[in-house]
Design an enzyme around this catalytic site. Structure first.
Site, mmCIF file in Angstrom:
data_model
loop_
_atom_site.group_PDB
_atom_site.id
_atom_site.type_symbol
_atom_site.label_atom_id
_atom_site.label_comp_id
_atom_site.label_asym_id
_atom_site.label_seq_id
_atom_site.Cartn_x
_atom_site.Cartn_y
_atom_site.Cartn_z
ATOM 1 N N GLY A 29 0.799 -1.215 0.000
ATOM 2 C CA GLY A 29 0.000 0.000 0.000
ATOM 3 C C GLY A 29 0.832 1.264 0.000
ATOM 4 O O GLY A 29 2.066 1.228 -0.026
ATOM 5 N N GLY A 81 0.278 -1.128 6.618
ATOM 6 C CA GLY A 81 -0.681 -0.052 6.833
ATOM 7 C C GLY A 81 -2.058 -0.589 7.153
ATOM 8 O O GLY A 81 -2.270 -1.789 7.314
ATOM 9 N N ALA A 82 -3.037 0.315 7.258
ATOM 10 C CA ALA A 82 -4.432 -0.060 7.499
ATOM 11 C C ALA A 82 -5.314 1.039 6.936
ATOM 12 O O ALA A 82 -4.897 2.198 6.803
ATOM 13 C CB ALA A 82 -4.701 -0.259 8.980
ATOM 14 N N ASP A 83 -6.555 0.661 6.617
ATOM 15 C CA ASP A 83 -7.516 1.631 6.101
ATOM 16 C C ASP A 83 -8.269 2.336 7.220
ATOM 17 O O ASP A 83 -8.664 3.488 7.088
ATOM 18 C CB ASP A 83 -8.506 0.927 5.170
ATOM 19 C CG ASP A 83 -7.804 0.236 4.013
ATOM 20 O OD1 ASP A 83 -6.918 0.864 3.413
ATOM 21 O OD2 ASP A 83 -8.127 -0.934 3.728
ATOM 22 N N GLU A 102 -1.563 -10.350 3.546
ATOM 23 C CA GLU A 102 -1.119 -9.490 4.646
ATOM 24 C C GLU A 102 -1.459 -10.108 6.001
ATOM 25 O O GLU A 102 -0.635 -10.104 6.929
ATOM 26 C CB GLU A 102 -1.783 -8.112 4.519
ATOM 27 C CG GLU A 102 -1.249 -7.283 3.358
ATOM 28 C CD GLU A 102 -2.038 -6.016 3.137
ATOM 29 O OE1 GLU A 102 -1.510 -5.105 2.472
ATOM 30 O OE2 GLU A 102 -3.191 -5.922 3.606
ATOM 31 N N LYS A 120 -6.642 7.908 9.461
ATOM 32 C CA LYS A 120 -7.081 6.514 9.501
ATOM 33 C C LYS A 120 -7.664 6.136 10.858
ATOM 34 O O LYS A 120 -8.226 5.049 11.009
ATOM 35 C CB LYS A 120 -5.917 5.573 9.181
ATOM 36 C CG LYS A 120 -5.271 5.825 7.830
ATOM 37 C CD LYS A 120 -6.221 5.613 6.679
ATOM 38 C CE LYS A 120 -5.511 5.730 5.343
ATOM 39 N NZ LYS A 120 -6.427 5.567 4.193
#
Length: 213
Positions: A29, A81-83, A102, A120
């Site tokens: 990402g 990462g993360a949304d 992931e 986020k």
């Protein structure tokens, strides 16, 4: 400070975590795109596992040593990462469609560190939740899931079909269990707090660290 600057700040802080001799999982990402050059610049003697072909290509171009995941039993550290990140450490992942790999890599790691920009952080997770589905019987899978939309996106590296679940997330444990139990769902993008060791958050005031488990 822009969102991109916050991502870079958090990613560069995460790049300081690996130590010589470690096996490190590399996520996928836009935030990881800042991590890779910062990590490569340290010239550490580490071995890396990539969670997507895009990450593998970028890491190799920077001179990072990649190891086939199949040859390893455990990883020391995974950075991704993360949304979305809620106050309890629940995550939504998979906006880029790589959540299955992931989560597998993160689950095989002693530490899973999440790197995000401040936007986020959410008070409560909101749909959609990314899904990877088997093509076989996909109409039946979609009926069982309800309120799910297929993505106009390429197949995953493992030939899965990407979709997004738009149903309620009021009870995260129940939602995660239901998605996992639905036949035809390869993996979903909800990550439980027990998977997460720490969240590094890029902000205008610097990098905040939130320990989760």
């Amino acid at each position: 400070m822009t969102t991109e600057e916050e991502k870079r700040l958090a990613a560069e802080a995460a790049a300081m975590l690996p130590e010589p001799g470690m096996v490190v999982g590399l996520g996928t990402g836009s935030t990881v795109a800042y991590l890779l050059p910062a990590l490569a610049a340290r010239r550490l003697d580490i071995r890396c596992v990539a969670t997507s072909p895009a990450t593998a290509q970028a890491a190799e171009a920077l001179g990072l040593e990649l190891e086939p995941f199949e040859t390893l039993q455990r990883l020391d550290l995974t950075i991704d990462g993360a949304d979305q990140v809620d106050p309890n450490g629940w995550l939504v992942k998979g906006g880029g469609g790589a959540h299955t790999r992931e989560k597998i890599v993160a689950g095989a790691s002693d530490r899973f560190v999440v790197v995000v920009s401040s936007n986020k952080l959410v008070a409560a997770l909101q749909p959609p939740v990314p899904l990877e589905l088997l093509e076989f019987g996909i109409a039946a899978t979609l009926r069982a899931l309800g309120d799910t939309r297929l993505r106009d996106a390429p197949r995953t590296p493992d030939d899965g079909v990407l979709a997004d679940f738009w149903g309620p997330l009021d009870e995260l444990e129940r939602a995660a269990d239901r998605l996992s139990a639905t036949p035809g769902v390869v993996e979903h993008g909800l990550c439980r707090p027990e998977m997460v060791s720490e969240v590094l958050i890029g902000t205008a005031a610097g990098v905040q660290r939130r320990h989760v488990s």
